[in-house]
Design a protein around this motif. Structure first.
Motif: not given
Length: 212
Positions: A49-52, A58-64, A68-75
């Motif tokens: 939610e909110g990814l764009n 904001s930098e805070k959201k990117r760091e958040k 999550i992306i690193m964990e859930k991505a297939l690669a």
């Protein structure tokens, strides 16, 4: 009108493409440091939610979002193209080469590649397309934009520790008024893109002054 960030992925999944690699880069505009490209393959059920487009976050959201992306991505794969190579082949080509290297290094082989406006015709045998403003139209490219931006910012923070006088932590190498003043004060160090206007101008002016 809200953009469906999954529309391109759904279209390609319906055509039978399973592993779609989204590519983007960060750092075309700075005078200093590398351009960083990222390539990401997401599972079909990925939701964040909110990814764009990273520029809209904001930098805070990117760091958040990053872990999550690193964990859930297939690669996920990242390629770093340093300033000296940018000077040799130009920033446009450096961005393309970065995307290709990142995609070629993915642990899962993509069967389709989508990029943020970067054409790959003649550079890969994998089916592909360039989507204008793709980081705001594709969840996969948006994810890649966050990975690339966070990676580059972290690189700049580390450089800032070694050269705090340049305040890289604040401007990330971009040509702000303050950054240009600091170049005049402290000069050019390794990592500056010597083919970029303000840096090239500084080098030429000081070369002339030394010869005078």
């Amino acid at each position: 009108m809200e953009v469906d960030l999954y529309s391109n992925e759904k279209r390609l999944w319906n055509l039978g493409y399973e592993n779609i690699a989204g590519c983007d880069e960060a750092g075309r505009g700075p005078l200093f440091g590398p351009v960083v490209a990222a390539s990401v393959i997401l599972p079909h059920d990925f939701v964040l939610e909110g990814l764009n487009d990273s520029k809209k976050l904001s930098e805070k959201k990117r760091e958040k979002y990053y872990p999550i992306i690193m964990e859930k991505a297939l690669a996920v794969s990242v390629s770093i193209v340093e300033a000296d190579e940018i000077d040799k082949i130009n920033i446009y080509e450096a961005s393309r080469q970065g995307m290709l290297r990142a995609t070629n290094s993915l642990k899962v082989k993509p069967d389709y590649i989508i990029t943020d406006a970067m054409p790959l015709d003649g550079f890969t045998s994998v089916p592909h397309e360039a989507i204008i403003k793709g980081d705001a139209k594709s969840i996969t490219i948006a994810a890649a934009s966050v990975i690339a931006k966070v990676t580059r910012d972290r690189i700049m923070y580390e450089i800032d520790k070694v050269h705090p006088e340049y305040e890289f932590k604040k401007h990330k190498g971009y040509p702000t008024k303050k950054h240009l003043e600091l170049i005049e004060k402290y000069g050019i160090i390794d990592g500056y893109r010597r083919t970029y206007g303000p840096v090239k101008k500084y080098i030429e002016e000081h070369k002339t002054n030394k010869e005078a």
